[in-house]
Design an enzyme around this catalytic site. Sequence first.
Site, mmCIF file in Angstrom:
data_model
loop_
_atom_site.group_PDB
_atom_site.id
_atom_site.type_symbol
_atom_site.label_atom_id
_atom_site.label_comp_id
_atom_site.label_asym_id
_atom_site.label_seq_id
_atom_site.Cartn_x
_atom_site.Cartn_y
_atom_site.Cartn_z
ATOM 1 C CB SER A 1 18.896 -35.943 24.747
ATOM 2 O OG SER A 1 19.794 -36.808 25.188
ATOM 3 C CD GLU B 1 21.384 -36.433 18.958
ATOM 4 O OE1 GLU B 1 22.729 -36.430 19.118
ATOM 5 O OE2 GLU B 1 20.322 -36.608 19.674
ATOM 6 C CG HIS C 1 23.866 -34.966 22.704
ATOM 7 N ND1 HIS C 1 22.798 -35.515 21.875
ATOM 8 C CD2 HIS C 1 23.455 -35.226 24.156
ATOM 9 C CE1 HIS C 1 21.941 -36.087 22.702
ATOM 10 N NE2 HIS C 1 22.216 -36.068 24.054
#
Length: 330
Positions: A114, A231, A302
């Site tokens: 992230s 992503e 996620h």
Amino acid sequence: MEKIYPKKLEKGDQIRVVAPSRSMSIISKEVREIANQRFSDLGLNLTFGEHVEESDKFNSSSIESRISDIHEAFSDNDVDGIITVIGGFNSNQLLDYIDWEIIRENPKPFCGYSDATILNNAILEKAGLVTYYGPHYSTFGQKYHLGYTLDYFKKCLMNDEPFEIKESENWTDDKWYENQEERSLIKNEGWTEIKKGRAEGTVIGGNMGTFSLLQGTDYFPKMKDFILFVEDDDLAGESSAVEFDRYLQSVLQQNNLKNILGVVIGRFPKASKMTNEKIRKIINSKKSLKDLPVIAGVDFAHTDPQITFPIGGKVKITAGNSPKIKFLKH
């Protein structure tokens, strides 16, 4: 700059937990206890950065505190690996303050995802150190359904051998940290071949929105013959397809990137409303991706479970009826 692969973790090694974005103060006692036991079961000893509990109105801490903990983690000869507490939004504040020589002279595994995308790729570019896109410390606090994530963490960080990724049987994007006992498992329909082909190259990428923050800076990786692993989260909600499209377009236009060989896309959360049809339309609109292999729905993102993979490592991908991904050097 010569690329550095850090020494793999072994039982008895010490892992330092740092908080480059959000503070550890938001992690519950239950999650901490479970995470600590998970690391103990792996034979790894945890220590924590001096400032990980500090918290301001952004649930983070000062730049000085975060930099101090990162420098200390790399400098301390007793520390064998480093893992981030959790994600957040402000790791890019740190880049102008990091002493890259400290990292270059003290190479060790650094793992997170992230917002850690910023550090994963900047460390590769500025220090030459291969890092790892994988679970946070907080991820280890899941009481159930962590087997797949643990398996690939070990394969990537505790083993030198090349390894192939297999699809998970189920996945989730529930708020497990709010209720550990009621998890919603979704059957994994498998990865999707968006464009056929084979490729072998160097891995860069991570979270798309975060990776894009490096564009135009000295910290964006200068890479030839690369395979982009990306992503995205669901912060944009039903506009996720639009956001992913323009971020991808912008990344592909970077002069620092030469000769893209393929793309691997992580699984999108349900709230993003992303579909394979939308992904296919986006990919087909990119001139630079013509005739290149593209695989979507892979187990990183996620959502859970998730693989661990090397930013800067070598990968071979095959996009076809049964897509394959094998990490050759990590």
